[in-house]
Design a protein around this motif. Structure first.
Motif, PDB file in Angstrom:
ATOM      1  N   GLN A  47     -39.336  43.701 -53.413  1.00  0.00           N
ATOM      2  CA  GLN A  47     -39.670  42.450 -54.060  1.00  0.00           C
ATOM      3  C   GLN A  47     -39.202  41.295 -53.176  1.00  0.00           C
ATOM      4  OE1 GLN A  47     -38.517  43.995 -58.478  1.00  0.00           O
ATOM      5  NE2 GLN A  47     -39.106  41.856 -58.312  1.00  0.00           N
ATOM      6  N   SER A  48     -40.046  40.270 -53.077  1.00  0.00           N
ATOM      7  CA  SER A  48     -39.658  39.105 -52.306  1.00  0.00           C
ATOM      8  C   SER A  48     -40.155  37.826 -52.961  1.00  0.00           C
ATOM      9  CB  SER A  48     -40.229  39.216 -50.874  1.00  0.00           C
ATOM     10  OG  SER A  48     -41.645  39.311 -50.924  1.00  0.00           O
ATOM     11  N   PRO A  49     -39.356  36.756 -52.894  1.00  0.00           N
ATOM     12  CA  PRO A  49     -37.988  36.740 -52.388  1.00  0.00           C
ATOM     13  C   PRO A  49     -37.035  37.407 -53.383  1.00  0.00           C
ATOM     14  CG  PRO A  49     -38.496  34.633 -53.391  1.00  0.00           C
ATOM     15  CD  PRO A  49     -39.768  35.442 -53.460  1.00  0.00           C
ATOM     16  N   ARG A  50     -35.811  37.627 -53.014  1.00  0.00           N
ATOM     17  CA  ARG A  50     -34.816  38.187 -53.935  1.00  0.00           C
ATOM     18  C   ARG A  50     -34.189  37.095 -54.798  1.00  0.00           C
ATOM     19  NH1 ARG A  50     -32.189  42.747 -53.465  1.00  0.00           N
ATOM     20  NH2 ARG A  50     -31.802  42.263 -55.667  1.00  0.00           N
ATOM     21  N   HIS A  51     -34.118  35.903 -54.251  1.00  0.00           N
ATOM     22  CA  HIS A  51     -33.581  34.762 -54.992  1.00  0.00           C
ATOM     23  C   HIS A  51     -34.441  33.545 -54.677  1.00  0.00           C
ATOM     24  CE1 HIS A  51     -29.786  36.926 -55.818  1.00  0.00           C
ATOM     25  NE2 HIS A  51     -29.955  37.403 -54.603  1.00  0.00           N
ATOM     26  N   LYS A  52     -34.643  32.716 -55.714  1.00  0.00           N
ATOM     27  CA  LYS A  52     -35.379  31.469 -55.468  1.00  0.00           C
ATOM     28  C   LYS A  52     -34.945  30.430 -56.478  1.00  0.00           C
ATOM     29  CE  LYS A  52     -39.955  29.511 -54.666  1.00  0.00           C
ATOM     30  NZ  LYS A  52     -39.639  29.140 -53.263  1.00  0.00           N
ATOM     31  N   VAL A  53     -34.740  29.222 -55.965  1.00  0.00           N
ATOM     32  CA  VAL A  53     -34.454  28.068 -56.816  1.00  0.00           C
ATOM     33  C   VAL A  53     -35.560  27.049 -56.560  1.00  0.00           C
ATOM     34  CG1 VAL A  53     -32.825  26.262 -57.416  1.00  0.00           C
ATOM     35  CG2 VAL A  53     -31.976  28.497 -56.664  1.00  0.00           C
ATOM     36  N   THR A  54     -36.152  26.563 -57.626  1.00  0.00           N
ATOM     37  CA  THR A  54     -37.232  25.600 -57.477  1.00  0.00           C
ATOM     38  C   THR A  54     -37.179  24.595 -58.618  1.00  0.00           C
ATOM     39  OG1 THR A  54     -39.603  25.385 -57.044  1.00  0.00           O
ATOM     40  CG2 THR A  54     -38.948  26.903 -58.777  1.00  0.00           C
ATOM     41  N   GLU A  55     -38.101  23.637 -58.559  1.00  0.00           N
ATOM     42  CA  GLU A  55     -38.086  22.574 -59.573  1.00  0.00           C
ATOM     43  C   GLU A  55     -39.224  22.749 -60.566  1.00  0.00           C
ATOM     44  OE1 GLU A  55     -36.050  19.031 -56.892  1.00  0.00           O
ATOM     45  OE2 GLU A  55     -38.165  18.920 -57.426  1.00  0.00           O
ATOM     46  N   VAL A  99     -45.001  28.841 -58.041  1.00  0.00           N
ATOM     47  CA  VAL A  99     -44.130  29.878 -57.486  1.00  0.00           C
ATOM     48  C   VAL A  99     -44.901  31.192 -57.452  1.00  0.00           C
ATOM     49  CG1 VAL A  99     -42.003  31.203 -57.795  1.00  0.00           C
ATOM     50  CG2 VAL A  99     -42.074  28.785 -58.464  1.00  0.00           C
ATOM     51  N   THR A 100     -44.801  31.909 -56.355  1.00  0.00           N
ATOM     52  CA  THR A 100     -45.410  33.234 -56.251  1.00  0.00           C
ATOM     53  C   THR A 100     -44.362  34.246 -55.851  1.00  0.00           C
ATOM     54  OG1 THR A 100     -47.608  32.394 -55.718  1.00  0.00           O
ATOM     55  CG2 THR A 100     -47.125  34.665 -55.088  1.00  0.00           C
ATOM     56  N   LEU A 101     -44.291  35.309 -56.631  1.00  0.00           N
ATOM     57  CA  LEU A 101     -43.407  36.431 -56.339  1.00  0.00           C
ATOM     58  C   LEU A 101     -44.257  37.606 -55.887  1.00  0.00           C
ATOM     59  CD1 LEU A 101     -41.058  36.255 -59.466  1.00  0.00           C
ATOM     60  CD2 LEU A 101     -40.970  34.921 -57.341  1.00  0.00           C
ATOM     61  N   ARG A 102     -43.719  38.351 -54.938  1.00  0.00           N
ATOM     62  CA  ARG A 102     -44.481  39.460 -54.365  1.00  0.00           C
ATOM     63  C   ARG A 102     -43.794  40.784 -54.623  1.00  0.00           C
ATOM     64  NH1 ARG A 102     -44.702  41.691 -48.533  1.00  0.00           N
ATOM     65  NH2 ARG A 102     -46.744  42.691 -48.391  1.00  0.00           N
ATOM     66  N   CYS A 103     -44.601  41.771 -54.932  1.00  0.00           N
ATOM     67  CA  CYS A 103     -44.133  43.145 -55.050  1.00  0.00           C
ATOM     68  C   CYS A 103     -44.958  43.991 -54.098  1.00  0.00           C
ATOM     69  CB  CYS A 103     -44.298  43.644 -56.475  1.00  0.00           C
ATOM     70  SG  CYS A 103     -43.801  45.371 -56.704  1.00  0.00           S
ATOM     71  N   HIS A 104     -44.284  44.721 -53.245  1.00  0.00           N
ATOM     72  CA  HIS A 104     -44.935  45.574 -52.258  1.00  0.00           C
ATOM     73  C   HIS A 104     -44.433  46.998 -52.424  1.00  0.00           C
ATOM     74  CE1 HIS A 104     -46.792  46.698 -48.432  1.00  0.00           C
ATOM     75  NE2 HIS A 104     -45.666  47.326 -48.149  1.00  0.00           N
ATOM     76  N   GLN A 105     -45.374  47.962 -52.502  1.00  0.00           N
ATOM     77  CA  GLN A 105     -44.992  49.366 -52.648  1.00  0.00           C
ATOM     78  C   GLN A 105     -45.592  50.192 -51.522  1.00  0.00           C
ATOM     79  OE1 GLN A 105     -47.071  52.128 -54.858  1.00  0.00           O
ATOM     80  NE2 GLN A 105     -48.701  50.771 -55.592  1.00  0.00           N
ATOM     81  N   THR A 106     -44.860  51.243 -51.180  1.00  0.00           N
ATOM     82  CA  THR A 106     -45.324  52.155 -50.133  1.00  0.00           C
ATOM     83  C   THR A 106     -45.636  53.537 -50.695  1.00  0.00           C
ATOM     84  OG1 THR A 106     -43.034  52.739 -49.607  1.00  0.00           O
ATOM     85  CG2 THR A 106     -44.038  50.933 -48.346  1.00  0.00           C
TER      86      THR A 106
END
Lengths: 114, 115
Positions: free
Chosen positions: A6-14, A19-26
Protein backbone atom coordinates in the motif's frame (compact mmCIF):
# COMPACT_ATOMS: atom_id res chain seq x y z
CA UNK A 1 3.11 -12.70 3.84
CA UNK A 2 0.95 -12.08 0.79
CA UNK A 3 2.49 -9.67 -1.69
CA UNK A 4 0.43 -6.57 -1.00
CA UNK A 5 1.91 -3.09 -1.00
CA UNK A 6 0.00 0.00 0.00
CA UNK A 7 1.24 3.47 -0.82
CA UNK A 8 1.72 5.90 0.69
CA UNK A 9 1.95 4.48 4.23
CA UNK A 10 1.27 7.86 5.80
CA UNK A 11 -0.28 11.02 4.41
CA UNK A 12 -1.36 14.34 5.85
CA UNK A 13 -3.46 16.61 3.68
CA UNK A 14 -5.98 19.42 3.89
CA UNK A 15 -9.75 19.42 3.63
CA UNK A 16 -10.96 19.73 0.07
CA UNK A 17 -7.91 18.26 -1.64
CA UNK A 18 -8.04 15.09 -3.75
CA UNK A 19 -6.25 12.03 -2.41
CA UNK A 20 -5.44 8.73 -4.10
CA UNK A 21 -4.30 5.64 -2.27
CA UNK A 22 -2.77 2.73 -4.13
CA UNK A 23 -2.87 -0.98 -3.49
CA UNK A 24 -0.55 -3.21 -5.49
CA UNK A 25 -0.57 -7.02 -5.34
CA UNK A 26 1.76 -9.61 -6.79
CA UNK A 27 -0.51 -12.62 -6.13
CA UNK A 28 -2.71 -12.31 -9.24
CA UNK A 29 -5.80 -12.53 -7.03
CA UNK A 30 -9.13 -11.65 -8.57
CA UNK A 31 -10.77 -9.97 -5.59
CA UNK A 32 -9.50 -6.76 -4.02
CA UNK A 33 -11.05 -4.69 -1.24
CA UNK A 34 -10.70 -1.34 0.46
CA UNK A 35 -11.60 -1.02 4.15
CA UNK A 36 -11.30 1.76 6.64
CA UNK A 37 -10.51 1.13 10.30
CA UNK A 38 -11.82 3.44 13.00
CA UNK A 39 -11.88 2.95 16.78
CA UNK A 40 -15.04 1.20 17.90
CA UNK A 41 -16.05 0.25 14.37
CA UNK A 42 -13.62 -2.45 13.39
CA UNK A 43 -13.10 -2.56 9.64
CA UNK A 44 -15.80 -1.32 7.30
CA UNK A 45 -15.90 -2.04 3.60
CA UNK A 46 -15.63 0.95 1.28
CA UNK A 47 -15.49 -0.65 -2.18
CA UNK A 48 -14.38 -3.91 -3.64
CA UNK A 49 -13.42 -5.27 -7.04
CA UNK A 50 -14.11 -8.69 -8.54
CA UNK A 51 -12.06 -8.19 -11.68
CA UNK A 52 -10.50 -5.61 -13.96
CA UNK A 53 -12.97 -2.73 -14.35
CA UNK A 54 -15.50 -4.58 -12.15
CA UNK A 55 -16.20 -2.84 -8.86
CA UNK A 56 -19.02 -2.53 -6.35
CA UNK A 57 -19.88 -0.40 -3.35
CA UNK A 58 -19.49 -1.34 0.27
CA UNK A 59 -21.26 -0.05 3.34
CA UNK A 60 -19.36 3.27 3.61
CA UNK A 61 -18.78 4.22 -0.03
CA UNK A 62 -20.00 7.84 0.03
CA UNK A 63 -17.18 10.25 -0.81
CA UNK A 64 -14.96 7.51 -2.27
CA UNK A 65 -14.37 6.17 -5.75
CA UNK A 66 -12.21 3.31 -7.00
CA UNK A 67 -10.62 2.13 -10.18
CA UNK A 68 -9.01 -1.09 -11.31
CA UNK A 69 -7.42 -0.98 -14.74
CA UNK A 70 -5.02 -3.87 -14.08
CA UNK A 71 -5.32 -7.01 -12.02
CA UNK A 72 -2.50 -5.94 -9.72
CA UNK A 73 -3.60 -2.38 -8.92
CA UNK A 74 -6.65 -1.08 -7.05
CA UNK A 75 -6.86 2.67 -6.46
CA UNK A 76 -8.99 4.44 -3.87
CA UNK A 77 -9.73 8.13 -4.48
CA UNK A 78 -11.15 10.74 -2.18
CA UNK A 79 -12.30 13.41 -4.63
CA UNK A 80 -12.52 16.15 -1.99
CA UNK A 81 -11.21 14.98 1.35
CA UNK A 82 -13.10 15.77 4.56
CA UNK A 83 -12.00 15.47 8.17
CA UNK A 84 -14.42 12.55 8.66
CA UNK A 85 -12.27 10.56 6.23
CA UNK A 86 -9.32 10.66 8.60
CA UNK A 87 -8.73 6.97 9.17
CA UNK A 88 -6.46 4.01 8.55
CA UNK A 89 -7.16 2.43 5.18
CA UNK A 90 -6.50 -1.22 4.45
CA UNK A 91 -6.40 -3.06 1.19
CA UNK A 92 -7.14 -6.78 1.09
CA UNK A 93 -7.08 -9.49 -1.55
CA UNK A 94 -8.63 -12.93 -1.90
CA UNK A 95 -8.79 -15.80 -4.37
CA UNK A 96 -9.92 -18.23 -5.78
CA UNK A 97 -13.62 -17.86 -6.36
CA UNK A 98 -14.48 -20.15 -3.46
CA UNK A 99 -15.75 -17.69 -0.87
CA UNK A 100 -14.35 -19.54 2.10
CA UNK A 101 -10.80 -18.40 1.46
CA UNK A 102 -9.45 -15.80 3.88
CA UNK A 103 -8.61 -12.30 2.82
CA UNK A 104 -5.02 -11.13 3.14
CA UNK A 105 -4.30 -7.58 4.17
CA UNK A 106 -1.73 -4.91 3.42
CA UNK A 107 -0.12 -2.92 6.22
CA UNK A 108 -2.40 0.07 5.79
CA UNK A 109 -2.25 3.77 4.99
CA UNK A 110 -2.69 6.23 7.83
CA UNK A 111 -4.49 9.27 6.39
CA UNK A 112 -4.95 12.50 8.32
CA UNK A 113 -7.09 15.28 6.92
CA UNK A 114 -6.70 18.63 8.60
CA UNK B 1 -27.78 -8.51 6.52
CA UNK B 2 -24.82 -9.94 8.38
CA UNK B 3 -23.32 -8.63 11.60
CA UNK B 4 -20.74 -9.51 14.24
CA UNK B 5 -20.57 -8.56 17.90
CA UNK B 6 -17.48 -8.67 20.07
CA UNK B 7 -18.88 -7.76 23.47
CA UNK B 8 -15.56 -7.07 25.20
CA UNK B 9 -13.39 -4.12 24.24
CA UNK B 10 -10.51 -5.58 26.24
CA UNK B 11 -9.61 -8.89 27.81
CA UNK B 12 -6.89 -9.16 30.43
CA UNK B 13 -5.27 -12.47 31.28
CA UNK B 14 -2.12 -13.61 33.06
CA UNK B 15 0.56 -15.40 31.12
CA UNK B 16 0.06 -19.15 31.25
CA UNK B 17 -3.67 -18.90 31.89
CA UNK B 18 -6.29 -19.88 29.31
CA UNK B 19 -7.85 -17.10 27.29
CA UNK B 20 -11.18 -16.64 25.56
CA UNK B 21 -12.19 -13.84 23.20
CA UNK B 22 -15.91 -13.81 22.50
CA UNK B 23 -17.71 -13.40 19.19
CA UNK B 24 -21.35 -13.74 18.22
CA UNK B 25 -22.70 -13.37 14.71
CA UNK B 26 -25.89 -12.92 12.74
CA UNK B 27 -26.49 -14.10 9.19
CA UNK B 28 -29.60 -15.13 7.32
CA UNK B 29 -28.02 -18.31 6.00
CA UNK B 30 -25.02 -20.38 7.04
CA UNK B 31 -21.81 -18.60 7.98
CA UNK B 32 -18.20 -18.60 7.04
CA UNK B 33 -16.40 -17.36 10.16
CA UNK B 34 -12.88 -16.00 10.54
CA UNK B 35 -10.54 -14.73 13.24
CA UNK B 36 -7.80 -12.23 12.53
CA UNK B 37 -5.10 -10.67 14.71
CA UNK B 38 -3.60 -7.21 14.33
CA UNK B 39 -0.29 -6.07 15.77
CA UNK B 40 0.57 -2.36 16.03
CA UNK B 41 1.04 -0.60 12.70
CA UNK B 42 0.36 -3.78 10.77
CA UNK B 43 -2.49 -5.20 8.73
CA UNK B 44 -4.72 -8.03 9.86
CA UNK B 45 -3.27 -11.52 9.89
CA UNK B 46 -5.48 -14.56 9.36
CA UNK B 47 -5.65 -16.95 12.34
CA UNK B 48 -8.32 -19.51 11.54
CA UNK B 49 -11.65 -20.11 9.85
CA UNK B 50 -14.79 -22.19 10.19
CA UNK B 51 -16.35 -23.45 6.99
CA UNK B 52 -18.16 -26.64 7.84
CA UNK B 53 -17.67 -29.87 9.74
CA UNK B 54 -15.93 -30.12 13.10
CA UNK B 55 -17.09 -27.40 15.47
CA UNK B 56 -13.60 -27.03 16.98
CA UNK B 57 -11.24 -25.33 14.57
CA UNK B 58 -7.50 -25.15 15.12
CA UNK B 59 -5.42 -22.33 13.74
CA UNK B 60 -2.09 -20.56 13.91
CA UNK B 61 0.01 -19.94 17.04
CA UNK B 62 -1.93 -22.45 19.16
CA UNK B 63 -5.27 -20.69 18.83
CA UNK B 64 -8.54 -22.53 18.35
CA UNK B 65 -12.16 -21.51 18.06
CA UNK B 66 -15.41 -23.25 18.81
CA UNK B 67 -18.39 -22.85 16.52
CA UNK B 68 -21.76 -23.07 18.28
CA UNK B 69 -24.66 -22.83 15.88
CA UNK B 70 -27.41 -22.72 18.51
CA UNK B 71 -25.73 -19.80 20.29
CA UNK B 72 -24.46 -18.24 17.03
CA UNK B 73 -21.06 -17.91 18.60
CA UNK B 74 -17.49 -18.44 17.48
CA UNK B 75 -15.26 -17.82 20.51
CA UNK B 76 -11.50 -17.74 20.16
CA UNK B 77 -9.52 -19.71 22.72
CA UNK B 78 -6.00 -20.63 23.71
CA UNK B 79 -5.07 -23.01 26.54
CA UNK B 80 -2.04 -21.03 27.73
CA UNK B 81 -1.58 -17.34 26.94
CA UNK B 82 1.75 -15.76 26.03
CA UNK B 83 2.77 -12.14 26.47
CA UNK B 84 3.37 -12.09 22.72
CA UNK B 85 -0.34 -12.83 22.16
CA UNK B 86 -1.13 -9.28 23.24
CA UNK B 87 -2.77 -7.69 20.21
CA UNK B 88 -6.10 -6.65 18.70
CA UNK B 89 -8.37 -9.51 17.62
CA UNK B 90 -11.16 -9.34 15.07
CA UNK B 91 -13.94 -11.77 14.33
CA UNK B 92 -15.50 -11.67 10.84
CA UNK B 93 -18.41 -13.34 9.10
CA UNK B 94 -19.66 -13.91 5.62
CA UNK B 95 -23.05 -15.37 4.73
CA UNK B 96 -22.29 -18.23 2.33
CA UNK B 97 -25.67 -17.77 0.65
CA UNK B 98 -24.78 -14.34 -0.72
CA UNK B 99 -22.70 -13.72 -3.79
CA UNK B 100 -20.57 -11.02 -2.20
CA UNK B 101 -17.12 -11.93 -0.97
CA UNK B 102 -16.71 -9.07 1.47
CA UNK B 103 -16.52 -9.78 5.16
CA UNK B 104 -18.30 -8.05 8.02
CA UNK B 105 -16.00 -7.44 10.98
CA UNK B 106 -16.62 -7.01 14.67
CA UNK B 107 -15.32 -3.93 16.45
CA UNK B 108 -12.31 -5.78 17.82
CA UNK B 109 -11.11 -6.97 21.23
CA UNK B 110 -7.79 -5.93 22.67
CA UNK B 111 -6.07 -8.82 24.42
CA UNK B 112 -3.58 -7.86 27.12
CA UNK B 113 -1.47 -10.70 28.55
CA UNK B 114 0.35 -9.77 31.72
CA UNK B 115 3.69 -11.40 32.61
Amino acid sequence: DAGITQSPRHKVTETGTPVTLRCHQTENHRYMYWYRQDPGHGLRLIHYSYGVKDTDKGEVSDGYSVSRSKTEDFLLTLESATSSQTSVYFCAISDPDDGNQPQHFGDGTRLSIL
Amino acid sequence: AQSVAQPEDQVNVAEGNPLTVKCTYSVSGNPYLFWYVQYPNRGLQFLLKYITGDNLVKGSYGFEAEFNKSQTSFHLKKPSALVSDSALYFCAVRDRQTGRRALTFGSGTRLQVQP
